[in-house]
Write an enzyme that holds these catalytic residues in place. Sequence first.
Site, short mmCIF file in Angstrom:
data_model
loop_
_atom_site.label_atom_id
_atom_site.label_comp_id
_atom_site.label_asym_id
_atom_site.label_seq_id
_atom_site.Cartn_x
_atom_site.Cartn_y
_atom_site.Cartn_z
N ALA A 119 0.87 -1.17 0.00
CA ALA A 119 0.00 0.00 0.00
C ALA A 119 0.91 1.23 0.00
O ALA A 119 2.07 1.16 0.39
CB ALA A 119 -0.90 -0.02 1.23
N GLY A 149 0.60 -4.91 0.79
CA GLY A 149 -0.54 -4.95 -0.12
C GLY A 149 -0.22 -5.63 -1.45
O GLY A 149 -1.12 -6.17 -2.10
N GLU A 207 -0.64 -9.16 -0.79
CA GLU A 207 -2.08 -9.38 -0.59
C GLU A 207 -2.83 -9.38 -1.93
O GLU A 207 -3.74 -10.18 -2.15
CB GLU A 207 -2.63 -8.31 0.37
CG GLU A 207 -2.06 -8.48 1.77
CD GLU A 207 -2.36 -7.30 2.69
OE1 GLU A 207 -1.87 -6.18 2.40
OE2 GLU A 207 -3.09 -7.49 3.66
N GLU A 267 4.27 -4.90 7.25
CA GLU A 267 3.49 -3.86 7.93
C GLU A 267 3.90 -3.65 9.38
O GLU A 267 3.88 -2.52 9.88
CB GLU A 267 1.99 -4.21 7.88
CG GLU A 267 1.36 -4.06 6.51
CD GLU A 267 1.46 -5.29 5.62
OE1 GLU A 267 2.24 -6.22 5.95
OE2 GLU A 267 0.76 -5.33 4.60
N1 CAA Z 1 4.57 3.25 -0.60
C1 CAA Z 1 4.99 4.41 -1.16
N2 CAA Z 1 6.16 4.54 -1.82
C2 CAA Z 1 6.95 3.45 -1.92
C3 CAA Z 1 6.58 2.21 -1.37
C4 CAA Z 1 5.32 2.12 -0.69
N3 CAA Z 1 4.87 0.98 -0.16
N4 CAA Z 1 7.57 1.33 -1.62
C5 CAA Z 1 8.51 1.98 -2.31
N5 CAA Z 1 8.14 3.27 -2.50
C6 CAA Z 1 8.88 4.33 -3.19
C7 CAA Z 1 10.03 4.81 -2.35
O1 CAA Z 1 9.61 5.75 -1.40
C8 CAA Z 1 10.94 5.40 -3.41
O2 CAA Z 1 10.44 6.67 -3.77
P1 CAA Z 1 11.47 7.96 -3.82
O3 CAA Z 1 12.40 7.60 -4.94
O4 CAA Z 1 10.53 9.06 -4.13
O5 CAA Z 1 12.12 8.01 -2.50
C9 CAA Z 1 10.72 4.49 -4.61
O6 CAA Z 1 9.48 3.81 -4.36
C10 CAA Z 1 11.81 3.44 -4.75
O7 CAA Z 1 11.92 2.73 -3.51
P2 CAA Z 1 13.29 2.55 -2.72
O8 CAA Z 1 14.21 3.66 -3.02
O9 CAA Z 1 12.96 2.30 -1.29
O10 CAA Z 1 13.82 1.21 -3.44
P3 CAA Z 1 14.81 0.14 -2.82
O11 CAA Z 1 15.21 -0.74 -3.94
O12 CAA Z 1 15.88 0.79 -2.02
O13 CAA Z 1 13.92 -0.71 -1.76
C11 CAA Z 1 11.95 -1.88 -1.02
C12 CAA Z 1 12.85 -1.49 -2.21
C13 CAA Z 1 12.71 -2.82 -0.08
C14 CAA Z 1 10.73 -2.61 -1.58
C15 CAA Z 1 11.54 -0.62 -0.24
O14 CAA Z 1 11.03 0.33 -1.17
C16 CAA Z 1 10.49 -0.84 0.80
O15 CAA Z 1 10.77 -1.35 1.87
N6 CAA Z 1 9.22 -0.43 0.52
C17 CAA Z 1 8.13 -0.48 1.45
C18 CAA Z 1 7.65 -1.89 1.66
C19 CAA Z 1 6.54 -1.92 2.69
O16 CAA Z 1 6.71 -1.63 3.84
N7 CAA Z 1 5.31 -2.32 2.26
C20 CAA Z 1 4.17 -2.40 3.11
C21 CAA Z 1 3.34 -1.17 2.97
S1 CAA Z 1 2.02 -1.12 4.17
C22 CAA Z 1 0.78 -2.05 3.51
O17 CAA Z 1 0.90 -2.64 2.47
C23 CAA Z 1 -0.48 -2.04 4.33
C24 CAA Z 1 -1.53 -3.00 3.93
O18 CAA Z 1 -1.41 -4.21 4.03
C25 CAA Z 1 -2.81 -2.48 3.49
#
Ligand code: CAA
Length: 258
Positions: free
Chosen positions: A66, A109, A112, A132
């Site tokens: 998400a 998400g 999911e 999460e």
């Molecule tokens: N939401 C918003 N933006 C996201 C994102 C997310 N879930 N995941 C990645 N991005 C964005 C980053 O912020 C980044 O944007 P900027 O360049 O503007 O900073 C861009 O995508 C590239 O990401 P990274 O620079 O972080 O890429 P990376 O290769 O270094 O890392 C990753 C990749 C390990 C997947 C890392 O991006 C990460 O940990 N992302 C978040 C994963 C996460 O926590 N997901 C769960 C979300 S909560 C959820 O899903 C709730 C639910 O069940 C409903």
Amino acid sequence: EPAYDTLLVETRGAVGLITLNRPKALNALNAQVIGELARAFEAMEADEAVGAVVVTGSEKAFAAGADIKEMAAKTYAEAFLEDFTPVWRRLVACRKPSIAAVSGYALGGGCELAMMCDMIFAADSAKFGQPEITLGIIPGFGGTQRLAKAVGKAKAMDLILTGRMMDAAEAERCGLVARVVPAERLLDEALEAAAKIAGFSRLATLAAKEAVDVASEASLAEGVRFERRLFQGLFATEDQKEGMAAFVEKRKPAFRNR
Ligand code: CAA
């Protein structure tokens, strides 16, 4: 013809292909993406030429979850009122078989969404997880339920409580993933499987999906009874007569979805 900003939506023969296309955010699922996904699935459902659907992302990310930036400042009231459950229900309501073709990250998400599809094909590069917990929340698009049903309590607790990622081999071992293939083969493998499904009688493929889905809700006795009624009902179809006649006559069947 509806336009999509965050998806590429096309048909390849009898297969509908939906590609998440928000590369700058690793296909993070914001309200717009989720709404467009629901609309794309409804379009596939409505298109009589489509017999199966493939959902995919990019090589680097199926979807990284998400959209954290969209959620960060939400109040409880906003989260409650902006419930995505009805939107996801529109996607899950699709009766046609679907395959999630996952390369790279399928997190939160994203994992999911993959689990809302009927099966997951993974590239050997795929990484699955429910991170999460690391954000101070828990999965909110069905992850605690679908992951537990897919892989059992032990592995679901491990992933959801530690937030760690698992690779494609582990995901296949624990039953989350139907097939693991080399990354460069992923989309072809999914499209070929979907085309194969789309070539069978739609009456049978929809019934098969519906019957398997009952297994996660009903008791064994109820499920077996439900299956038997569907099985018996298929003998009222022309496609059953055609499929069996073709076998006896040693030729390819020509199913007409009747
Ligand atoms: N939401 C918003 N933006 C996201 C994102 C997310 N879930 N995941 C990645 N991005 C964005 C980053 O912020 C980044 O944007 P900027 O360049 O503007 O900073 C861009 O995508 C590239 O990401 P990274 O620079 O972080 O890429 P990376 O290769 O270094 O890392 C990753 C990749 C390990 C997947 C890392 O991006 C990460 O940990 N992302 C978040 C994963 C996460 O926590 N997901 C769960 C979300 S909560 C959820 O899903 C709730 C639910 O069940 C409903």
